[in-house]
Write a protein that holds these residues in place. Structure first.
Motif, mmCIF file in Angstrom:
data_model
loop_
_atom_site.group_PDB
_atom_site.id
_atom_site.type_symbol
_atom_site.label_atom_id
_atom_site.label_comp_id
_atom_site.label_asym_id
_atom_site.label_seq_id
_atom_site.Cartn_x
_atom_site.Cartn_y
_atom_site.Cartn_z
ATOM 1 N N ALA A 140 -18.888 -49.289 1.680
ATOM 2 C CA ALA A 140 -18.399 -48.078 1.031
ATOM 3 C C ALA A 140 -18.401 -47.584 -0.722
ATOM 4 C CB ALA A 140 -16.352 -47.431 2.301
ATOM 5 N N ARG A 141 -18.909 -47.029 -0.872
ATOM 6 C CA ARG A 141 -19.138 -46.182 -2.630
ATOM 7 C C ARG A 141 -18.364 -45.173 -2.749
ATOM 8 N NH1 ARG A 141 -25.028 -45.271 -1.635
ATOM 9 N NH2 ARG A 141 -25.165 -43.003 -2.263
ATOM 10 N N ASP A 145 -16.365 -37.315 -5.184
ATOM 11 C CA ASP A 145 -15.052 -37.119 -4.417
ATOM 12 C C ASP A 145 -15.391 -37.323 -3.423
ATOM 13 O OD1 ASP A 145 -17.229 -35.015 -3.542
ATOM 14 O OD2 ASP A 145 -15.881 -33.533 -4.225
ATOM 15 N N HIS A 146 -15.661 -38.525 -2.595
ATOM 16 C CA HIS A 146 -16.350 -38.774 -1.289
ATOM 17 C C HIS A 146 -16.921 -40.166 -1.187
ATOM 18 C CE1 HIS A 146 -20.269 -36.650 -2.074
ATOM 19 N NE2 HIS A 146 -20.415 -38.019 -1.403
ATOM 20 N N TRP A 147 -16.635 -40.744 -0.263
ATOM 21 C CA TRP A 147 -17.105 -42.150 0.039
ATOM 22 C C TRP A 147 -18.591 -42.046 0.826
ATOM 23 C CZ3 TRP A 147 -14.761 -46.331 -1.780
ATOM 24 C CH2 TRP A 147 -13.285 -46.473 -2.275
ATOM 25 N N VAL A 148 -19.225 -43.098 0.248
ATOM 26 C CA VAL A 148 -20.845 -42.618 1.570
ATOM 27 C C VAL A 148 -20.695 -44.342 2.331
ATOM 28 C CG1 VAL A 148 -23.136 -43.300 1.036
ATOM 29 C CG2 VAL A 148 -21.620 -41.140 -0.113
ATOM 30 N N LEU A 149 -21.346 -45.034 3.442
ATOM 31 C CA LEU A 149 -20.425 -45.331 4.604
ATOM 32 C C LEU A 149 -22.105 -46.429 4.417
ATOM 33 C CD1 LEU A 149 -17.153 -44.948 4.038
ATOM 34 C CD2 LEU A 149 -17.546 -46.012 6.340
ATOM 35 N N ASN A 150 -21.857 -47.373 4.718
ATOM 36 C CA ASN A 150 -23.341 -48.119 5.321
ATOM 37 C C ASN A 150 -23.943 -49.350 5.673
ATOM 38 O OD1 ASN A 150 -26.657 -45.955 3.815
ATOM 39 N ND2 ASN A 150 -24.884 -46.489 2.452
ATOM 40 N N GLY A 163 -14.013 -40.356 19.314
ATOM 41 C CA GLY A 163 -14.503 -39.497 18.734
ATOM 42 C C GLY A 163 -14.134 -39.762 16.742
ATOM 43 N N LEU A 164 -13.432 -40.747 16.499
ATOM 44 C CA LEU A 164 -12.783 -41.126 15.966
ATOM 45 C C LEU A 164 -13.121 -43.069 15.756
ATOM 46 C CD1 LEU A 164 -10.747 -40.386 12.941
ATOM 47 C CD2 LEU A 164 -8.798 -41.134 14.187
ATOM 48 N N PHE A 165 -13.328 -43.224 14.729
ATOM 49 C CA PHE A 165 -13.471 -44.615 14.368
ATOM 50 C C PHE A 165 -12.741 -44.998 13.055
ATOM 51 C CE2 PHE A 165 -17.110 -43.215 16.583
ATOM 52 C CZ PHE A 165 -17.415 -43.521 16.990
ATOM 53 N N THR A 166 -12.002 -46.979 13.528
ATOM 54 C CA THR A 166 -11.705 -47.138 12.465
ATOM 55 C C THR A 166 -12.871 -48.051 12.013
ATOM 56 O OG1 THR A 166 -9.293 -46.806 13.142
ATOM 57 C CG2 THR A 166 -9.466 -48.349 11.454
ATOM 58 N N VAL A 167 -12.805 -47.473 10.903
ATOM 59 C CA VAL A 167 -13.973 -49.025 9.661
ATOM 60 C C VAL A 167 -13.886 -49.803 8.799
ATOM 61 C CG1 VAL A 167 -16.853 -48.429 9.105
ATOM 62 C CG2 VAL A 167 -16.005 -46.632 10.879
ATOM 63 N N PHE A 168 -14.435 -50.731 8.775
ATOM 64 C CA PHE A 168 -13.998 -51.394 8.055
ATOM 65 C C PHE A 168 -15.339 -51.527 6.817
ATOM 66 C CE2 PHE A 168 -11.231 -51.991 11.329
ATOM 67 C CZ PHE A 168 -9.714 -52.025 10.729
ATOM 68 N N ALA A 169 -14.948 -51.816 6.028
ATOM 69 C CA ALA A 169 -16.315 -51.535 4.790
ATOM 70 C C ALA A 169 -15.850 -52.354 3.914
ATOM 71 C CB ALA A 169 -16.876 -50.648 4.986
ATOM 72 N N ARG A 170 -16.907 -52.957 3.137
ATOM 73 C CA ARG A 170 -16.331 -53.363 2.003
ATOM 74 C C ARG A 170 -16.600 -52.580 1.058
ATOM 75 N NH1 ARG A 170 -16.681 -58.594 0.532
ATOM 76 N NH2 ARG A 170 -16.952 -59.184 2.875
ATOM 77 N N THR A 171 -15.856 -52.260 -0.020
ATOM 78 C CA THR A 171 -15.750 -51.839 -1.333
ATOM 79 C C THR A 171 -15.680 -52.336 -2.772
ATOM 80 O OG1 THR A 171 -13.389 -50.816 -1.286
ATOM 81 C CG2 THR A 171 -14.324 -49.875 -0.334
ATOM 82 N N SER A 173 -12.703 -53.607 -4.651
ATOM 83 C CA SER A 173 -11.889 -54.412 -4.277
ATOM 84 C C SER A 173 -11.715 -54.927 -2.864
ATOM 85 C CB SER A 173 -10.722 -53.551 -5.097
ATOM 86 O OG SER A 173 -10.599 -51.291 -3.729
ATOM 87 N N GLY A 174 -12.759 -55.100 -2.432
ATOM 88 C CA GLY A 174 -12.258 -55.865 -1.074
ATOM 89 C C GLY A 174 -13.051 -55.436 0.614
ATOM 90 N N ILE A 175 -12.018 -55.488 1.526
ATOM 91 C CA ILE A 175 -12.522 -55.127 2.502
ATOM 92 C C ILE A 175 -11.593 -53.525 2.736
ATOM 93 C CG2 ILE A 175 -12.231 -54.705 4.727
ATOM 94 C CD1 ILE A 175 -13.628 -58.317 4.583
ATOM 95 N N SER A 176 -12.008 -52.198 2.913
ATOM 96 C CA SER A 176 -10.980 -51.170 2.632
ATOM 97 C C SER A 176 -11.625 -50.786 4.222
ATOM 98 C CB SER A 176 -11.650 -50.335 1.806
ATOM 99 O OG SER A 176 -11.316 -51.119 0.711
ATOM 100 N N ALA A 177 -9.994 -49.880 5.072
ATOM 101 C CA ALA A 177 -10.654 -49.138 6.027
ATOM 102 C C ALA A 177 -10.851 -47.936 5.363
ATOM 103 C CB ALA A 177 -9.018 -49.113 7.212
ATOM 104 N N PHE A 178 -11.332 -46.976 7.189
ATOM 105 C CA PHE A 178 -11.944 -46.013 6.884
ATOM 106 C C PHE A 178 -11.386 -45.235 8.225
ATOM 107 C CE2 PHE A 178 -14.047 -47.446 2.780
ATOM 108 C CZ PHE A 178 -14.279 -47.043 2.042
ATOM 109 N N LEU A 179 -10.603 -44.369 7.941
ATOM 110 C CA LEU A 179 -11.074 -43.640 9.882
ATOM 111 C C LEU A 179 -12.386 -42.226 9.700
ATOM 112 C CD1 LEU A 179 -6.582 -42.200 9.632
ATOM 113 C CD2 LEU A 179 -8.049 -44.294 10.936
ATOM 114 N N VAL A 180 -13.324 -42.215 9.945
ATOM 115 C CA VAL A 180 -14.650 -41.504 10.043
ATOM 116 C C VAL A 180 -15.022 -40.745 11.805
ATOM 117 C CG1 VAL A 180 -17.008 -42.133 9.688
ATOM 118 C CG2 VAL A 180 -15.327 -43.061 9.029
ATOM 119 N N GLU A 181 -14.707 -39.467 11.439
ATOM 120 C CA GLU A 181 -14.593 -39.030 13.101
ATOM 121 C C GLU A 181 -16.327 -39.251 12.936
ATOM 122 O OE1 GLU A 181 -13.454 -35.525 11.560
ATOM 123 O OE2 GLU A 181 -10.828 -35.718 11.011
ATOM 124 N N ARG A 182 -16.886 -38.653 14.729
ATOM 125 C CA ARG A 182 -18.078 -38.720 15.045
ATOM 126 C C ARG A 182 -18.808 -38.167 14.552
ATOM 127 N NH1 ARG A 182 -19.384 -40.826 20.677
ATOM 128 N NH2 ARG A 182 -20.797 -40.683 20.566
#
Ligand code: COS
Length: 381
Positions: A140-141, A145-150, A163-171, A173-182
């Protein structure tokens, strides 16, 4: 939280009846069609089963861990499809929000998760990061003003419905969690996985390609996602141990009933000591799993750190279930290998529990590390 014992007894009684009268009769249909009838989903919503562990302030039942495992033991006694459908909203899909969400995130998502209007999913596993959950490739970078996940997440339970995913991605500063809507641009879901068992439950890949999410999609502090995932899994492992206990109770009941009616050599096979030995071993292991799960759940409700206990419960209950369901097939003999007996299906369903939410080998690793790390190795005894 102190709850009126009568309210819990009433809830358990209602769920027991629901399992016996509505879910068990629908099991074969669910297995054959790979889907849960809509009217059953509606009943589950009305009973509050999607929000059992969500706080009452957000529309859930606010069950304690002990209450939750008691319910999971009841729901475990039928096809895992039903428990799995409500499982992510109650556990790994909502716990991160409850533990680390902002008030705005809680208000936005928890009431809809509690009602079952929204299905949540926990996207941790990747093609190359299963047991080694601390090494995700997803990134996630921050971009103005927003995050971009790959990245790609694999075997994600309830992904086709969520409809909602808790996604874990590397930023950075380490691994971060994101609430990503479908509906997030760049998020897509792969075809449903074809599995050995657990028909009626659905897993799939979640693909993130330049997936844009707003700044407030970050869940908890940046870089603290791995710890959040581990804390979530501690609770999830106790829940799964309870489910294994429920399945064990069910297959022992089925094996006992079969042994009482199946006659060989002029007697019901329950009269033979070698069959009795299998039943006795299974009952002993189910009793042990039941006692462990309730004990660990009570400790967690009292505020104890139950990393070790949750791993012991998951390891023992899932491995014991493997032996119990194998003996149940054995007691059924040739019939146990046939599709018309539930035990054949439950045998395939049960295989998953030694693998997901941390394999048995990962539980052993967690237990040994905790033993070595704790001042008193026997702390949980
Ligand atoms: N609760 C809170 N924090 C925890 C924790 C827990 N249960 N477990 C670990 N942590 C913390 C550690 O304290 C450590 O923090 P510091 O960096 O501040 O010291 C950090 O997280 C890293 O922990 P650790 O060094 O133990 O990580 P490892 O990569 O060595 O191993 C295992 C962690 C193997 C235990 C972990 O990756 C795991 O559980 N894997 C299985 C994943 C899984 O269950 N997948 C199933 C799919 S999800 S349905």
């Amino acid at each position: 939280m102190i709850r009126d014992a009568d309210i819990l007894a009433g809830l358990l009684d209602t769920i027991q009846r629901f399992v016996r009268e509505r879910l068990v009769p629908a099991e074969d249909h669910v297995a054959a069609s790979d889907c849960i009838p809509e009217e059953i989903v509606r009943d589950m919503q009305e009973m509050g089963l999607f929000g059992m562990t969500i706080p009452e302030a957000y529309g859930g039942l606010g069950l304690t861990m002990e209450e939750e495992v008691k319910v999971a033991i009841e729901l475990g006694q039928t096809s895992p499809a039903f428990r799995s459908l409500v499982g992510t909203n109650n556990g790994i899909g909502s716990l991160g929000i409850i533990l680390s969400g902002t008030e705005a995130q809680k208000e936005r998502y928890l009431p809809r998760l509690a009602s079952g209007a929204l299905i949540a999913s926990f996207a941790l596993t990747e093609p190359d990061a299963g047991s080694d959950a601390a090494s995700p490739r997803a990134t996630a970078r921050w971009s103005s003003d927003h995050w971009v996940l790959n990245g790609t997440k694999r075997f994600i339970t309830n992904a086709p419905l969520a409809g909602l995913f808790t996604v874990f991605a590397r930023t950075s500063s380490g691994i971060s969690a994101f609430l990503v809507e479908r509906s997030s641009p760049g998020l897509s879901i792969g075809p449903a996985d074809r599995k050995m068992g657990q028909q009626g439950t659905h897993t799939a890949d979640v693909m993130l390609e330049e997936c844009k999410v707003p700044a407030d999609a970050l869940l908890g502090q940046e870089g603290q996602g791995f710890k959040l995932a581990m804390r979530t899994l501690d609770r999830g492992r106790l829940h799964i141990a309870a489910v294994c206990t429920g399945i064990a109770i069910r297959v022992i009941r089925d094996a006992l009933a079969y042994a009482a009616q199946r006659r060989q050599f002029g007697k019901p096979i329950a009269a033979f000591q070698l069959v009795q030995a299998m039943l006795a071993d299974s009952q002993t292991e189910a009793y042990a799993a039941h006692a462990m799960v309730l004990d660990a759940a009570r400790r967690r409700d009292e505020g104890d750190d139950v990393v070790l206990e949750a791993a012991c419960c998951k390891l023992f209950a899932s491995e014991a279930l493997g032996r119990i369901v194998d003996r149940a097939v054995q007691i059924h003999g040739g019939a146990g290998y046939m599709r018309e007996y539930a035990v054949e299906r439950l045998y395939r369903d049960a295989r998953l529990y030694r693998i997901y939410e941390g394999t048995s080998q990962i539980q052993q690793l967690v237990i040994a590390r905790e033993m070595i790390g704790r001042e008193e190795a026997h702390a949980c005894i």
